[in-house]
Design a protein around this motif. Sequence first.
Motif, short mmCIF file in Angstrom:
data_model
loop_
_atom_site.label_atom_id
_atom_site.label_comp_id
_atom_site.label_asym_id
_atom_site.label_seq_id
_atom_site.Cartn_x
_atom_site.Cartn_y
_atom_site.Cartn_z
N GLU A 1 0.82 -1.20 0.00
CA GLU A 1 0.00 0.00 0.00
C GLU A 1 0.86 1.26 0.00
OE1 GLU A 1 -2.85 -0.11 3.15
OE2 GLU A 1 -3.88 -1.83 2.33
N ASP A 2 1.96 1.24 0.74
CA ASP A 2 2.87 2.39 0.75
C ASP A 2 3.45 2.63 -0.64
OD1 ASP A 2 2.56 2.73 3.54
OD2 ASP A 2 4.20 1.34 3.95
N ILE A 3 3.88 1.55 -1.29
CA ILE A 3 4.47 1.66 -2.62
C ILE A 3 3.44 2.20 -3.61
CG2 ILE A 3 5.55 0.40 -4.53
CD1 ILE A 3 7.34 0.67 -2.00
N GLN A 4 2.19 1.72 -3.51
CA GLN A 4 1.11 2.21 -4.37
C GLN A 4 0.97 3.72 -4.24
OE1 GLN A 4 -1.93 -1.08 -3.07
NE2 GLN A 4 -2.89 0.31 -4.49
N LYS A 5 0.92 4.20 -3.01
CA LYS A 5 0.72 5.63 -2.76
C LYS A 5 1.92 6.43 -3.25
CE LYS A 5 -2.21 4.84 1.24
NZ LYS A 5 -2.23 4.80 2.70
N LEU A 6 3.11 5.96 -2.97
CA LEU A 6 4.32 6.70 -3.35
C LEU A 6 4.48 6.80 -4.86
CD1 LEU A 6 6.73 5.24 -0.66
CD2 LEU A 6 6.05 7.63 -0.87
N LEU A 7 4.10 5.74 -5.58
CA LEU A 7 4.27 5.72 -7.03
C LEU A 7 3.00 6.09 -7.79
CD1 LEU A 7 6.48 2.53 -7.48
CD2 LEU A 7 7.20 4.92 -7.37
N GLY A 8 1.87 6.16 -7.09
CA GLY A 8 0.61 6.50 -7.74
C GLY A 8 0.15 5.44 -8.72
N ILE A 9 0.28 4.16 -8.33
CA ILE A 9 -0.13 3.05 -9.18
C ILE A 9 -1.17 2.20 -8.46
CG2 ILE A 9 2.02 3.00 -10.49
CD1 ILE A 9 2.97 0.68 -8.75
#
Length: 61
Positions: free
Chosen positions: A10-18
């Motif tokens: 979830e953190d990676i999703q938010k940081l990369l906007g994917i």
Amino acid sequence: MNDKKVYDVEDIQKLLGIGRSKAYAFLDEAYQKQEPFRVIKIGKLFRVPKQSFDNWLDKID
């Protein structure tokens, strides 16, 4: 997020906007290659060391 030592999907999703499926595919590929940053897999869970990911992201800018 600043006090975490690892990021989750979830953190990676938010940081990369994917999206979720794109994040899982990206992390699975990074896990297999251990590039462009380190990825730890615990069962089905992905964890990304914050320092490794942040260093990679800073290089993109």
